[in-house]
Design a protein around this motif. Structure first.
Motif, mmCIF file in Angstrom:
data_model
loop_
_atom_site.group_PDB
_atom_site.id
_atom_site.type_symbol
_atom_site.label_atom_id
_atom_site.label_comp_id
_atom_site.label_asym_id
_atom_site.label_seq_id
_atom_site.Cartn_x
_atom_site.Cartn_y
_atom_site.Cartn_z
ATOM 1 N N ILE A 62 0.938 -1.081 0.035
ATOM 2 C CA ILE A 62 -0.048 0.082 -0.037
ATOM 3 C C ILE A 62 0.759 1.216 -0.059
ATOM 4 C CG2 ILE A 62 -1.845 1.135 1.473
ATOM 5 C CD1 ILE A 62 -2.634 -1.568 2.685
ATOM 6 N N ILE A 63 0.559 2.144 -0.872
ATOM 7 C CA ILE A 63 1.288 3.337 -0.835
ATOM 8 C C ILE A 63 0.213 4.584 -0.627
ATOM 9 C CG2 ILE A 63 2.577 5.032 -2.662
ATOM 10 C CD1 ILE A 63 4.179 2.479 -1.979
ATOM 11 N N THR A 64 0.845 5.260 0.472
ATOM 12 C CA THR A 64 -0.162 6.403 1.038
ATOM 13 C C THR A 64 -0.372 7.457 0.186
ATOM 14 O OG1 THR A 64 1.615 7.385 2.616
ATOM 15 C CG2 THR A 64 0.210 5.493 3.484
ATOM 16 N N HIS A 65 0.977 7.898 -0.420
ATOM 17 C CA HIS A 65 0.722 9.204 -1.432
ATOM 18 C C HIS A 65 2.136 9.212 -2.116
ATOM 19 C CE1 HIS A 65 3.182 10.622 2.092
ATOM 20 N NE2 HIS A 65 3.430 11.717 1.376
ATOM 21 N N VAL A 90 1.510 -9.408 -7.396
ATOM 22 C CA VAL A 90 1.682 -8.724 -6.443
ATOM 23 C C VAL A 90 0.555 -7.431 -6.272
ATOM 24 C CG1 VAL A 90 3.056 -6.767 -5.147
ATOM 25 C CG2 VAL A 90 4.149 -8.894 -6.296
ATOM 26 N N ASN A 91 -0.158 -7.166 -5.517
ATOM 27 C CA ASN A 91 -1.189 -6.354 -5.428
ATOM 28 C C ASN A 91 -0.998 -4.970 -4.676
ATOM 29 O OD1 ASN A 91 -3.748 -7.748 -6.399
ATOM 30 N ND2 ASN A 91 -3.208 -9.143 -4.966
ATOM 31 N N VAL A 92 -0.790 -3.908 -5.584
ATOM 32 C CA VAL A 92 -0.343 -2.572 -4.901
ATOM 33 C C VAL A 92 -1.458 -1.742 -4.945
ATOM 34 C CG1 VAL A 92 1.349 -0.751 -5.580
ATOM 35 C CG2 VAL A 92 1.876 -3.030 -6.121
ATOM 36 N N TYR A 93 -1.754 -1.120 -3.862
ATOM 37 C CA TYR A 93 -2.986 -0.187 -3.746
ATOM 38 C C TYR A 93 -2.173 1.190 -3.369
ATOM 39 C CZ TYR A 93 -5.465 -4.604 -2.953
ATOM 40 O OH TYR A 93 -5.967 -5.852 -2.918
ATOM 41 N N GLY A 94 -2.877 2.181 -4.275
ATOM 42 C CA GLY A 94 -2.437 3.551 -3.981
ATOM 43 C C GLY A 94 -3.110 4.591 -4.723
ATOM 44 N N PRO A 95 -2.606 5.732 -4.772
ATOM 45 C CA PRO A 95 -3.258 6.861 -5.462
ATOM 46 C C PRO A 95 -3.067 6.696 -6.854
ATOM 47 C CG PRO A 95 -1.832 7.852 -3.664
ATOM 48 C CD PRO A 95 -1.687 6.212 -3.754
ATOM 49 N N ASN A 96 -3.808 7.399 -7.633
ATOM 50 C CA ASN A 96 -3.742 7.557 -9.155
ATOM 51 C C ASN A 96 -2.285 8.101 -9.450
ATOM 52 O OD1 ASN A 96 -6.376 6.709 -10.276
ATOM 53 N ND2 ASN A 96 -7.157 8.530 -9.400
ATOM 54 N N GLY A 97 -1.831 7.537 -10.428
ATOM 55 C CA GLY A 97 -0.505 7.972 -10.736
ATOM 56 C C GLY A 97 0.625 6.860 -10.520
ATOM 57 N N LEU A 98 0.065 5.819 -9.794
ATOM 58 C CA LEU A 98 1.243 4.766 -9.750
ATOM 59 C C LEU A 98 1.303 3.945 -10.855
ATOM 60 C CD1 LEU A 98 0.423 3.176 -6.090
ATOM 61 C CD2 LEU A 98 2.583 4.374 -7.097
ATOM 62 N N GLY A 99 0.191 3.932 -11.754
ATOM 63 C CA GLY A 99 0.225 3.305 -13.127
ATOM 64 C C GLY A 99 1.305 3.607 -13.745
ATOM 65 N N ASP A 100 1.579 5.303 -13.738
ATOM 66 C CA ASP A 100 2.361 5.896 -14.788
ATOM 67 C C ASP A 100 3.757 5.334 -14.250
ATOM 68 O OD1 ASP A 100 0.725 6.918 -16.482
ATOM 69 O OD2 ASP A 100 0.552 8.833 -15.350
ATOM 70 N N TYR A 101 3.790 5.231 -12.722
ATOM 71 C CA TYR A 101 5.090 5.063 -12.465
ATOM 72 C C TYR A 101 5.456 3.498 -12.714
ATOM 73 C CZ TYR A 101 8.514 3.480 -8.763
ATOM 74 O OH TYR A 101 9.398 3.081 -8.244
ATOM 75 N N TRP A 102 4.593 2.802 -12.568
ATOM 76 C CA TRP A 102 4.873 1.383 -12.790
ATOM 77 C C TRP A 102 5.373 0.994 -14.068
ATOM 78 C CZ3 TRP A 102 7.116 -2.682 -10.995
ATOM 79 C CH2 TRP A 102 6.960 -4.089 -11.607
ATOM 80 N N ARG A 103 4.545 1.680 -15.217
ATOM 81 C CA ARG A 103 4.842 1.547 -16.589
ATOM 82 C C ARG A 103 6.421 2.082 -16.898
ATOM 83 N NH1 ARG A 103 -0.682 2.307 -16.798
ATOM 84 N NH2 ARG A 103 -0.279 4.710 -16.860
ATOM 85 N N ASN A 104 6.352 3.208 -16.269
ATOM 86 C CA ASN A 104 7.812 4.013 -16.776
ATOM 87 C C ASN A 104 8.955 3.299 -16.178
ATOM 88 O OD1 ASN A 104 6.860 6.075 -18.622
ATOM 89 N ND2 ASN A 104 5.878 7.210 -16.541
ATOM 90 N N PHE A 105 8.857 2.684 -14.848
ATOM 91 C CA PHE A 105 9.956 1.911 -14.383
ATOM 92 C C PHE A 105 10.106 0.830 -15.198
ATOM 93 C CE2 PHE A 105 11.371 -1.634 -11.636
ATOM 94 C CZ PHE A 105 12.742 -1.218 -11.151
ATOM 95 N N VAL A 106 9.188 0.066 -15.533
ATOM 96 C CA VAL A 106 9.525 -1.182 -16.159
ATOM 97 C C VAL A 106 10.203 -0.697 -17.700
ATOM 98 C CG1 VAL A 106 8.409 -2.994 -17.477
ATOM 99 C CG2 VAL A 106 7.549 -2.413 -15.263
ATOM 100 N N ALA A 107 9.465 0.221 -18.328
ATOM 101 C CA ALA A 107 10.257 0.763 -19.443
ATOM 102 C C ALA A 107 11.720 1.150 -19.298
ATOM 103 C CB ALA A 107 9.489 2.062 -20.296
ATOM 104 N N SER A 108 12.060 1.686 -18.197
ATOM 105 C CA SER A 108 13.319 2.242 -17.971
ATOM 106 C C SER A 108 14.149 1.237 -17.816
ATOM 107 C CB SER A 108 13.312 3.077 -16.767
ATOM 108 O OG SER A 108 13.408 2.192 -15.426
ATOM 109 N N MET A 109 13.700 0.021 -17.294
ATOM 110 C CA MET A 109 14.673 -1.178 -17.256
ATOM 111 C C MET A 109 14.436 -2.308 -18.172
ATOM 112 S SD MET A 109 16.314 -0.764 -14.309
ATOM 113 C CE MET A 109 16.586 -2.527 -13.842
#
Length: 286
Positions: A62-65, A90-109
């Motif tokens: 869970i990500i709080t912010h 892995v279930n990740v719960y958090g604010p809108n914006g985490l989707g962009d973070y995850w996609r960009n992280f995978v792309a960067s790697m």
């Protein structure tokens, strides 16, 4: 004796890291026989393994912010768990914006990820993560564990949350990063453990002097965080059974000692009290 506990993996408020200092915010909630990671500041992976946590068992985060000291290491944690043998969702719960973070992280790697998938036969990393947006109200219920969120007061961010974990045997509440706000005492009422962020006014001016940001930083700190005295007051008003101070601001001031935090919280709170430090295990219900 309850086996439930909270492990404060990193207790520093803010993203900077100083030699010999604490790491930014992350916690491990052990409740109802499950392990849930709450926030993923820098150092969360090392903090988890130091507790004997097997990264390939990671399943709920869970990500709080979306301040960096709460999610900077989310991608690296999941990637490292993947290299340790993680094969389930892995279930990740958090604010809108985490989707962009995850996609960009995978792309960067992508070079590393695609190579390991092809060369080593690992499962597709991108699809191992299931993202779930949160809002005030129920977050999920699983195996008798009920998790709920409440939007708190951490301007200028709007999607920022306190989180409660409940079973028939225990209630654990995290304030998240927040200034005091109406409704939180009811949300935390009767908790076996309240983990509340805390700030010491005595250290705020030294932070401002050190980083050189002046009035704008001062305004941010006082408008979006909670003084340790008020954390104690909130704990007393909510009738919680124990209080732990977390996300300490400032955490790395050599002039301040744990006694300073205790004295401030004791202004209104006379119950069980823990001042957070990296790796501190706080039993719940004991």
């Amino acid at each position: 004796m309850s086996e439930d506990s909270v492990v404060l993996l990193g207790v520093k408020g803010g993203p900077s890291v100083l030699p010999g200092g604490s790491m930014p915010t992350s916690s491990l909630v052990r409740i109802g026989g499950r392990d849930i990671v709450l926030d993923c500041g820098l150092g969360v992976t090392r903090g988890l393994t130091a507790q004997g946590f097997r990264l390939q068992d990671l399943n709920t985060i869970i990500i709080t912010h979306l301040h960096s000291d709460h999610y900077l290491e989310l991608g690296p944690l999941i990637h490292t768990a993947w290299t340790c043998g993680l094969r389930h969702t892995v279930n990740v719960y958090g604010p809108n914006g985490l989707g962009d973070y995850w996609r960009n992280f995978v792309a960067s790697m992508s070079f590393d990820v695609e190579l390991r998938q092809e060369d080593e036969g690992r499962p597709e990393l991108a699809t191992l993560v299931q993202l779930h947006p949160i809002a005030s109200g129920p977050v999920f219920e699983l195996d008798g564990i009920r998790v709920s969120a409440l939007r708190n007061n951490h301007p200028p961010i709007e999607e920022t949350y306190a989180v409660a974990f409940k079973t028939d045997a225990a209630k654990i509440v995290f304030s998240g990063d927040t200034a005091p706000f109406d409704g939180f005492t009811e949300f935390a009422a009767g908790a076996d453990l309240l983990v509340h962020e805390a700030m010491l006014a005595a250290g705020v001016e030294r932070i401002i002097e050190r980083v050189g940001l002046g009035e704008r930083l001062r305004k941010h700190l006082y408008s979006s965080h909670t003084l340790a005295e008020d954390a104690g007051r909130i704990a007393a008003e909510a009738g919680v059974k124990a209080l732990a101070l977390h996300h300490l601001v400032p955490c790395d001031d050599p002039v301040l000692t744990p006694d300073d935090w205790v004295r401030a919280a004791r202004t209104h709170w006379d119950g069980p009290l823990q001042v957070g430090r990296d790796g501190l295990v706080v039993p719940v219900g004991n």
